[in-house]
Design a protein around this motif. Structure first.
Motif, PDB file in Angstrom:
ATOM      1  N   GLN A 189       0.809  -1.212   0.000  1.00 27.71           N
ATOM      2  CA  GLN A 189       0.000   0.000   0.000  1.00 27.71           C
ATOM      3  C   GLN A 189       0.850   1.272   0.000  1.00 27.71           C
ATOM      4  OE1 GLN A 189      -0.790  -2.754   1.993  1.00 27.71           O
ATOM      5  NE2 GLN A 189      -2.306  -3.251   0.418  1.00 27.71           N
ATOM      6  N   GLY A 190       2.175   1.129   0.047  1.00 24.52           N
ATOM      7  CA  GLY A 190       3.017   2.318   0.022  1.00 24.52           C
ATOM      8  C   GLY A 190       4.130   2.316   1.049  1.00 24.52           C
ATOM      9  N   LEU A 191       4.743   1.170   1.295  1.00 22.39           N
ATOM     10  CA  LEU A 191       5.884   1.040   2.207  1.00 22.39           C
ATOM     11  C   LEU A 191       5.534   1.494   3.622  1.00 22.39           C
ATOM     12  CD1 LEU A 191       8.716   2.531  -0.087  1.00 22.39           C
ATOM     13  CD2 LEU A 191       7.525   0.331  -0.276  1.00 22.39           C
ATOM     14  N   TRP A 192       4.313   1.233   4.064  1.00 21.73           N
ATOM     15  CA  TRP A 192       3.845   1.766   5.337  1.00 21.73           C
ATOM     16  C   TRP A 192       4.691   1.283   6.515  1.00 21.73           C
ATOM     17  CZ3 TRP A 192      -2.147   0.808   4.620  1.00 21.73           C
ATOM     18  CH2 TRP A 192      -2.654   1.767   3.742  1.00 21.73           C
ATOM     19  N   GLY A 193       4.871  -0.020   6.596  1.00 20.86           N
ATOM     20  CA  GLY A 193       5.582  -0.566   7.746  1.00 20.86           C
ATOM     21  C   GLY A 193       7.023  -0.130   7.828  1.00 20.86           C
ATOM     22  N   SER A 194       7.736  -0.167   6.710  1.00 18.00           N
ATOM     23  CA  SER A 194       9.148   0.211   6.730  1.00 18.00           C
ATOM     24  C   SER A 194       9.321   1.703   6.946  1.00 18.00           C
ATOM     25  CB  SER A 194       9.843  -0.224   5.439  1.00 18.00           C
ATOM     26  OG  SER A 194       9.224   0.352   4.307  1.00 18.00           O
ATOM     27  N   ALA A 195       8.407   2.508   6.405  1.00 19.61           N
ATOM     28  CA  ALA A 195       8.488   3.954   6.630  1.00 19.61           C
ATOM     29  C   ALA A 195       8.340   4.269   8.115  1.00 19.61           C
ATOM     30  CB  ALA A 195       7.421   4.669   5.826  1.00 19.61           C
ATOM     31  N   HIS A 196       7.384   3.615   8.754  1.00 15.93           N
ATOM     32  CA  HIS A 196       7.195   3.788  10.195  1.00 15.93           C
ATOM     33  C   HIS A 196       8.449   3.364  10.960  1.00 15.93           C
ATOM     34  CE1 HIS A 196       5.604   3.191  14.257  1.00 15.93           C
ATOM     35  NE2 HIS A 196       6.039   1.947  14.180  1.00 15.93           N
ATOM     36  N   SER A 268      10.292  -0.513  -3.031  1.00 11.89           N
ATOM     37  CA  SER A 268      10.237  -1.499  -1.962  1.00 11.89           C
ATOM     38  C   SER A 268      10.824  -0.885  -0.694  1.00 11.89           C
ATOM     39  CB  SER A 268      10.976  -2.774  -2.369  1.00 11.89           C
ATOM     40  OG  SER A 268      10.736  -3.810  -1.432  1.00 11.89           O
ATOM     41  N   ASP A 269      10.926  -1.680   0.352  1.00  8.99           N
ATOM     42  CA  ASP A 269      11.189  -1.139   1.682  1.00  8.99           C
ATOM     43  C   ASP A 269      12.561  -0.517   1.872  1.00  8.99           C
ATOM     44  OD1 ASP A 269       8.659  -1.726   2.941  1.00  8.99           O
ATOM     45  OD2 ASP A 269       9.202  -3.851   2.809  1.00  8.99           O
ATOM     46  N   HIS A 270      13.524  -0.829   1.021  1.00 10.16           N
ATOM     47  CA  HIS A 270      14.826  -0.184   1.129  1.00 10.16           C
ATOM     48  C   HIS A 270      14.719   1.328   0.995  1.00 10.16           C
ATOM     49  CE1 HIS A 270      13.985  -0.737  -3.093  1.00 10.16           C
ATOM     50  NE2 HIS A 270      14.914   0.142  -3.398  1.00 10.16           N
ATOM     51  N   ALA A 271      13.728   1.777   0.204  1.00  8.85           N
ATOM     52  CA  ALA A 271      13.572   3.216  -0.034  1.00  8.85           C
ATOM     53  C   ALA A 271      13.236   3.967   1.248  1.00  8.85           C
ATOM     54  CB  ALA A 271      12.502   3.456  -1.095  1.00  8.85           C
ATOM     55  N   SER A 272      12.553   3.315   2.174  1.00 10.79           N
ATOM     56  CA  SER A 272      12.243   3.965   3.453  1.00 10.79           C
ATOM     57  C   SER A 272      13.513   4.273   4.227  1.00 10.79           C
ATOM     58  CB  SER A 272      11.339   3.058   4.283  1.00 10.79           C
ATOM     59  OG  SER A 272      10.081   2.869   3.652  1.00 10.79           O
ATOM     60  N   PHE A 273      14.517   3.413   4.099  1.00  8.65           N
ATOM     61  CA  PHE A 273      15.791   3.653   4.784  1.00  8.65           C
ATOM     62  C   PHE A 273      16.612   4.695   4.044  1.00  8.65           C
ATOM     63  CE2 PHE A 273      14.313  -0.399   6.360  1.00  8.65           C
ATOM     64  CZ  PHE A 273      14.585  -0.304   7.723  1.00  8.65           C
TER      65      PHE A 273
END
Length: 466
Positions: A189-196, A268-273
């Motif tokens: 839905q938009g990297l919600w978990g990793s962004a948090h 994907s979730d790497h972008a949140s980091f």
């Protein structure tokens, strides 16, 4: 006497030119090779275990047997069941498990975090292996997220399985730095978990030195073993990806990496980091997001994304690469027993020859069951030693000492006294090899033996008088 001294001098010069340095008691290091302890970790990765995780993740637990009717959609009950499954396996691996909840659109979702704490002064440095565990099948015509399956075997049961298996393998060891294994929710839905999570990590001041994000690592229909590493342009992220590609060659893993920098994707979730300034990269199958090999998974985001479509050897190699990279980054702590053998380069017929055996534990953990053996060459007769250790001649010419437990930094030396046989011919090479071993797992073995060669030369024989 002057004549004898000249003979001995020129013999010594000749030997120094002709004999290898190791024969004269000079150590020679082995050529660089893969870390034995990391190699064991790589080989411990189990393809059946990976397969079992994916089969359970795509399963509908409310129906008998294993099927592909389950869903881990972010707004489905299956997401919480998957989180429970992941947490249980993290706990079984010996990790400290934390549930990291967050709320989106009025729904509580949970990241599952397993931590293997580092040991020592470097334990504040953190390396992360992560994957999202939610799934979606919205490319299937008429798909209803409330009722229809979203098995997500490749996307991203494969990456989640890799995180679980890496946690099992690495959780059996100790490292200088902290390892975290994270399964993120709400990625689709938009990297919600990793962004948090990444925001909270930055707020807490976590010193995250690298993040490896695995997303879709099971499709390889053309068998070319191409994988993509989406790295971006941050030098630290590039250095992290370089460690991954180096591990591929060092541990001979059958994958062909393509690295993307300016054209890297952030889907994907790497972008949140990346957004929080942490080094990270995405490891993914050949998606054709920028490569020339055209091998995109046609079952992506459909109900057809099931286990039977996956190449499990491909998943296994990908997982092994992640294990090798993380292990080397986190620096395994092991025992490391070492021995050095000292003695003369030359000895006269019929005289006493003494060897000095120096042993130590240069590793970070206690070594148990430490044993030293010395394979004395024929022509020498053991007389005594001053070790004070339990000793036995357990085979002809092979002497054994029981050291027992050896703490990090501890060690000692002792002298073994022998006599040189009077019937040995001048020029005889006496090859002596001392070895040390331990029942504990070692990080290296190249220092477990030491060999010395001593040359028998002419000399006046005088009987030994006791």
């Amino acid at each position: 006497m002057a004549r004898n001294r000249k003979r001995i001098f020129w013999l010594a010069v000749l030997l120094s030119l002709l004999l290898p340095s190791a024969w004269l008691g000079i150590s020679r290091a082995d050529e660089a090779s893969p870390s034995p302890i990391v190699q064991q970790m790589v080989e411990a990765v189990s393809e059946p275990a990976l397969a079992d995780h994916i089969l359970h993740l795509q399963d509908d637990p409310h129906q008998p047997g294993l099927d592909a009717e389950g869903s881990r959609h972010s707004f489905s009950p299956g997401l919480a069941l998957a989180a429970e499954y992941i947490g249980q396996h993290f706990a079984t691996a010996g990790l400290t498990v934390e549930l990291d909840p967050f709320v989106r659109q009025g729904t509580v979702m949970t990241n599952v975090v397993g931590t293997l704490a580092g040991v020592g002064p470097g334990d504040d440095l953190i390396y992360i292996l992560c994957a999202h565990y939610d799934s979606i099948a919205n490319r299937t015509p008429g798909w209803d997220p409330a009722t229809d399956p979203a098995p997500g075997a490749d996307d991203n049961g494969s990456g989640t399985a890799a995180v679980l298996e890496a946690a099992r393998v690495l959780g059996q060891h100790h490292f200088a730095h902290t390892l975290r294994f994270i399964a993120f929710a709400g990625e689709e839905q938009g990297l919600w978990g990793s962004a948090h999570y990444a925001q909270e990590a930055r707020r807490a001041g976590d010193d995250i030195r690298g993040v490896i994000n695995l997303d879709m690592i099971g499709w390889d229909s053309d068998g070319d073993r191409v994988i993509e590493l989406h790295v971006g342009t941050d030098p630290a992220s590039e250095a992290l990806a370089n460690r991954f590609t180096t591990a591929l060659s060092t541990y001979e893993l059958d994958l062909v990496p393509q690295t993307f920098t300016t054209d890297a994707i952030g889907l994907s979730d790497h972008a949140s980091f990346w957004a929080q300034g942490y080094p990270a990269f995405l490891g993914i199958e050949d998606t054709e997001f920028g490569g020339p090999t055209a091998d995109f998974n046609p079952y992506y985001h459909t109900v057809g994304d099931t286990f039977d479509k996956l190449d499990m050897a491909f998943v296994t190699a990908f997982t092994r690469a992640a294990v090798a990279t993380l292990a080397e980054l986190a620096e395994p702590l092991t025992t490391d027993v070492a021995i050095a053998l000292g003695g003369p380069a030359m000895v006269r017929v019929g005289t006493i020859l003494t060897y000095t055996l120096t042993y130590s534990n240069v590793g970070a953990l206690i070594a148990s069951g430490v044993v030293i053996t010395d394979d004395l060459p024929l022509g020498l007769s053991y007389q005594a030693d001053d070790s004070g250790l339990p000793h036995v001649e357990w085979a002809p010419q092979v002497h054994r000492w029981e050291v027992g437990e050896l703490s990090p930094g501890d060690g000692d030396s002792f002298v073994v006294t022998t006599t040189v046989g009077v019937d040995l011919a001048p020029g005889t090479l006496l090859t002596n090899t001392a070895e040390i071993g331990t029942a504990s797992l070692e990080g290296r073995v190249d220092n477990n033996s030491s060999t010395l060669m001593t040359v028998v030369f002419w000399g006046l024989y005088l009987p030994l008088i006791n």
